[in-house]
Design an enzyme around this catalytic site. Sequence first.
Site, PDB file in Angstrom:
ATOM      1  N   PRO A 169       3.352   1.160  -7.472  1.00 10.32           N
ATOM      2  CA  PRO A 169       2.743   1.300  -5.943  1.00 10.32           C
ATOM      3  C   PRO A 169       2.184   2.431  -5.599  1.00 10.32           C
ATOM      4  O   PRO A 169       2.639   3.796  -6.051  1.00 10.32           O
ATOM      5  CB  PRO A 169       3.849   0.731  -5.108  1.00 10.32           C
ATOM      6  CG  PRO A 169       5.148   0.921  -5.926  1.00 10.32           C
ATOM      7  CD  PRO A 169       4.546   1.066  -7.462  1.00 10.32           C
ATOM      8  N   GLU A 170       1.005   2.360  -5.342  1.00 10.26           N
ATOM      9  CA  GLU A 170       0.244   3.574  -4.784  1.00 10.26           C
ATOM     10  C   GLU A 170       0.462   3.568  -3.261  1.00 10.26           C
ATOM     11  O   GLU A 170       0.973   3.059  -2.464  1.00 10.26           O
ATOM     12  CB  GLU A 170      -1.194   3.495  -4.981  1.00 10.26           C
ATOM     13  CG  GLU A 170      -1.227   4.059  -6.857  1.00 10.26           C
ATOM     14  CD  GLU A 170      -2.483   4.679  -7.068  1.00 10.26           C
ATOM     15  OE1 GLU A 170      -2.879   5.480  -6.146  1.00 10.26           O
ATOM     16  OE2 GLU A 170      -2.901   4.486  -8.488  1.00 10.26           O
TER      17      GLU A 170
END
Length: 283
Positions: A2-3
């Site tokens: 996840p960014e």
Amino acid sequence: MPELPEVETVRRGLAPTMEGAVIAQADVNRPDLRWPFPVGMAERLSGQQVLGLRRRSKYILADLASGETLLIHLGMSGRMLVSGDPLGVFVHEHPAPEKHDHVVLHMDNGARVTFNDPRRFGAMDLLETATAEQHKLLAVLGPEPLGNAFNEDHLIAAFKGKNTPVKSALLDQRIVAGLGNIYVCEALFRAGISPTRKAGRISKARVAALVPIIRDVLAEAIEAGGSSLRDFRQADGELGYFQHRFDVYGREGEPCRTPGCSQTVARIVQSGRSSFYCRSCQS
Ligand SMILES: [Zn+2]
């Protein structure tokens, strides 16, 4: 992995069920994730009202009435699942407990928030709210890309004299916090800057132009994440992962999307990470 936009989407998805609610009971099912959990974490969480949910870089921060803040990091494979939400935002039934449900928060409003992480690169910690910014994970971070401190002057100063590729400079969390591989590739494509160009060799005007581009790239992804929450696509109550169209990321060998460009998207490896870019549009 996840960014920032995915983490922000998780935060927004958790907010309706957690903010203002009390953690009636916290189940902590193992002693650690990436690092050991803080001593007495279940007891320190149980009975605490969640005053608010914030985000710093890729960390979600839940401020508690006790004066402590729960730091949540999804790591590589961490997932947050919401079930049984009585507010109708998510109406998923409580699922049966799964093997990798490491921390379960039973909220007093009937919702259940589950942290599931098969690879256990995630982390949770408790810190004093008043001094949260001094926590070892947060103290090293530069400005938020969507905040006012991330501006043209800051980026020009940060790049000045830098002999590293611009790709590495933008991944440096001291220069800008929370920017990851995907969105750096996308921002550099939009800015027309090659990922291999030395940061200190880019004109001030082009560096300045990167600031609004980075903001736009992130804001568009966050908006896509928000749509995913509204559209209810996360059928199992999982938050934060959504379909998003990338211009270059993951598109090696596919046609460049710039009108009139006949190149295909190239992939090179920089510092062990893939960079996707167009050799014709980016210099
Ligand atoms: Zn191109």
